[in-house]
Enzyme design. Structure first.
Site, mmCIF file in Angstrom:
data_model
loop_
_atom_site.group_PDB
_atom_site.id
_atom_site.type_symbol
_atom_site.label_atom_id
_atom_site.label_comp_id
_atom_site.label_asym_id
_atom_site.label_seq_id
_atom_site.Cartn_x
_atom_site.Cartn_y
_atom_site.Cartn_z
ATOM 1 N N PRO A 82 0.821 -1.210 0.000
ATOM 2 C CG PRO A 82 -0.902 -1.586 1.522
ATOM 3 C CD PRO A 82 0.409 -2.152 1.057
ATOM 4 C CB CYS A 83 1.623 3.552 -2.454
ATOM 5 S SG CYS A 83 0.188 3.562 -3.577
ATOM 6 C CD GLN A 84 -3.379 3.250 0.624
ATOM 7 O OE1 GLN A 84 -2.310 2.735 0.924
ATOM 8 N NE2 GLN A 84 -4.364 2.549 0.079
ATOM 9 C CG ASN A 125 4.553 1.499 -3.709
ATOM 10 O OD1 ASN A 125 4.076 2.600 -3.460
ATOM 11 N ND2 ASN A 125 4.267 0.418 -3.011
#
Length: 479
Positions: A82-84, A125
Site C-alpha cells: 500500500p502506498c497511501q 509502487n
C-alpha cells in the site's frame, strides 16, 4: 519447467496477477485484505485455482505459502505494498510523506523474500517510495541476501498503457544482474482503448453503465467545456466556480476532458468524479464510465468488478490497481531471465553453485517451521558448527546429531516435486546428480566423525504433517 511459480502480495483486484498469467507464470497464491478487491479477484481467477489469503498480510505465515509450493522453488515474488502515505494526491504534491501505518508494510514484503528465497522479485509502487528511509533499508537488506537489485522510476505510457502514470519498479534476481527495461512503445492513446466502445445507454455491460450523474448546473458547465481536451479554464467566466478564480489554486485538470489522440491523465481512485481530475469523456457530456476507466488501466473488456459497489468504491478499486499491460511487460522480462537459467546451459558449475547457496540462505520458511517445533519440544540447538566442512541446517552438539532440510527439486528427491524439467533435461540430470554426489560426500563426512544425520524433505514440511514431524524429531533426537 513448463511454468514458473509466482506469488502476488497485496494483489488488489488482480492487475498484477493478470500480467503474470499472460506472461506465462503459474500464480499459486495471492494476499489481499480489502474485501471488495478480494471479491473481484476471486471472480476473475477462480478457475486458476489460486489460493487467496483474504486477511492482513502480517497474519499470513510464509509457511502457508511454502506448503502450496509442495517442495518446489518459488521463481517470482511480486507485490505492490500500500502506498497511501506516499501518494502525491494525499501529499498535495509536497515532498514529505504522510505518516500512515501501512507505510511499513514494505517490511512484510522483505519478510517473505527472506523466508521464501524466491529466485526473482518484483515490486511496484509510487515514485515517492524511493525516498522513504524504510524502503531504502529494505533494498539494502535484500542486496545482502544475495540479490542483484535495480530500482527505477518509469512512465507506464512507454510500455503501451494509455495514460501518463509514473511508477517505481524494483526488480531483483539471485541469478544475475538485472536491468529494468525501458519501454519502447510510443503513442498509446485514449482512442485506441475506448474509442470503439458503445455508448452507456446502449450497453448490456453493467459496469459500463456506472458513471456519475450531475445537477443541471454542473451538466451545463460540462457541456460548455470544449471537446477533446478542454478544461475548466476554457469556460466563460460566469460558469467558473468562485473557488477556481483564486490565485495559485492548482489542480488545473479538474473538470477537464480527456484527449482522444493522447494518453489519459493518471487513472486514480477519483477517476469516476470529474471534480477529482481530468476524467470527462473526450466528446460526450459525461464522466468516463467505470468500464472505460478499467480499460484505460488496460484491464480486459470482460474483467469483472463488483458492480453493486458505490461509485467511489469502484473508482478506488480501479484506480489503485496496477495496469495489467505494464505488469505483463515487466513479467515477460523476468521470465526471459528465468528461461536463461532453466532452459539453457549458460552458467558454469561454479556460477550455479553460487546461485544455489543464495537460495539456501538461512532462515527459510521450512527452517523456521522445524525450529519452532524444536522450541515447542524444549530441545536446544545451534545453526552452525565448525566441526564439518559442510553446513547442516540444524546442529545438536551435545547429541552429535545434525539435520539437513533439503529442497526436493535441487536435491533430486523421489517425489512429484523432484521431477526434472522437460526442457534441457540432460543438463538438469547432470546438475542434480552433481548435487546428490555432493550430498553423499557431506553425509559420509558426518558419519566418519561419529555423528548422525536426519534429512527432512521439503515436501514433508506441512502444517498438516506437524505431528508426524514431531514424531520423527523425537525419535531421531532420543535414540
Amino acid at each position: 519447467m513448463e511454468q514458473y511459480n509466482a506469488i502476488d502480495l497485496f494483489s488488489g483486484c488482480g492487475g498484477m496477477t493478470s500480467g503474470l498469467i499472460k506472461a506465462g507464470f503459474n500464480v499459486i497464491a495471492a494476499v489481499e485484505i480489502d474485501k471488495n478487491a478480494a471479491s473481484a479477484y476471486r471472480a476473475n481467477y477462480k478457475s486458476n485455482k489460486i489460493k487467496l489469503f483474504e486477511k492482513d498480510i502480517r497474519q499470513v505465515s510464509s509457511m502457508d505459502i511454502y506448503e502450496l509450493l509442495e517442495g518446489d522453488v518459488l521463481h517470482l515474488l511480486a507485490g505492490c505494498p500500500p502506498c497511501q502515505g506516499f501518494s502525491s494526491i494525499r501529499r498535495l504534491n509536497r515532498d514529505e510523506y504522510i505518516e500512515d501505518e501501512r507505510n511499513n508494510l514494505v517490511l512484510e514484503y522483505l519478510r517473505f523474500v527472506k523466508e521464501l528465497k524466491p529466485l526473482t522479485i518484483m515490486l511496484e509502487n509510487v515514485p515517492a517510495l524511493e525516498k522513504y528511509s524504510t524502503f531504502q533499508s529494505v533494498v539494502e537488506k535484500i542486496k545482502k541476501l544475495g540479490y542483484f537489485v535495480e530500482v527505477k522510476i518509469v512512465n507506464v505510457a512507454s510500455y503501451g498503457v494509455p495514460q501518463n502514470r509514473k511508477r517505481l519498479v524494483m526488480i531483483g534476481s539471485l541469478i544475475k544482474k538485472v536491468h529494468i527495461p525501458y519501454g519502447d512503445h510510443v503513442g498509446a492513446t485514449v482512442r485506441e482503448f475506448i474509442g470503439n466502445i458503445e455508448a452507456p445507454e446502449n450497453t448490456t455491460d453493467e459496469l459500463h453503465k456506472r458513471y456519475p450523474h450531475h445537477t443541471p448546473e454542473v451538466m451545463k458547465r460540462i457541456s460548455l467545456t470544449p471537446k477533446d481536451g478542454g478544461s475548466r479554464e476554457d469556460l466563460p467566466e460566469e460558469y467558473t466556480l468562485e473557488c477556481h478564480k483564486k490565485e495559485n489554486i492548482g489542480f488545473h485538470d479538474v473538470y477537464g476532458r480527456l484527449r482522444w489522440d493522447a494518453p489519459s491523465s493518471t487513472i486514480t481512485g477519483g477517476c469516476l468524479n470529474p471534480s477529482k481530475g481530468r476524467f470527462l469523456h473526450p466528446s460526450e457530456n459525461r464522466c468516463i464510465t467505470a468500464r472505460e476507466a478499467a480499460m484505460l488501466q488496460t484491464f480486459d473488456r470482460d474483467f469483472m468488478f463488483p458492480v453493486e459497489l458505490s461509485l467511489s468504491s469502484l473508482a478506488l478499486m480501479i484506480g489503485n490497481a496496477l495496469p495489467p499491460l505494464f505488469c505483463y511487460k515487466q513479467s515477460c522480462y523476468i521470465k526471459k531471465e528465468l528461461d536463461g537459467y532453466f532452459m539453457t546451459d549458460i552458467f558454469d558449475q561454479t556460477k550455479r553453485s553460487a546461485i544455489m547457496k543464495k537460495v539456501k540462505n538461512r532462515n527459510t520458511a521450512p527452517e523456521i517451521f522445524i525450529r519452532s517445533l524444536l522450541n515447542e519440544l524444549g530441545i536446544k540447538y545451534r545453526l552452525q558448527t565448525k566441526v564439518f566442512h559442510c553446513k547442516p541446517d540444524i546442529v545438536f552438539p551435545s547429541k552429535k546429531k545434525v539435520i539437513f532440510i533439503n529442497g526436493c527439486f535441487w536435491h533430486g528427491h523421489d517425489c512429484r516435486r523432484g521431477a526434472l524439467p522437460k526442457t534441457n533435461t540432460e543438463f538438469w540430470i547432470n546438475k542434480i546428480e552433481v548435487n546428490r554426489d555432493r550430498d553423499e560426500k557431506n553425509y559420509a563426512e558426518i558419519s566418519d566423525k561419529g555423528w548422525e544425520y536426519l534429512i527432512i524433505w521439503g515436501c514433508q514440511i506441512k502444517k498438516s504433517n506437524r505431528e508426524y514431524l514431531i514424531d520423527i524429531l523425537n525419535k531421531f533426537l532420543k535414540e
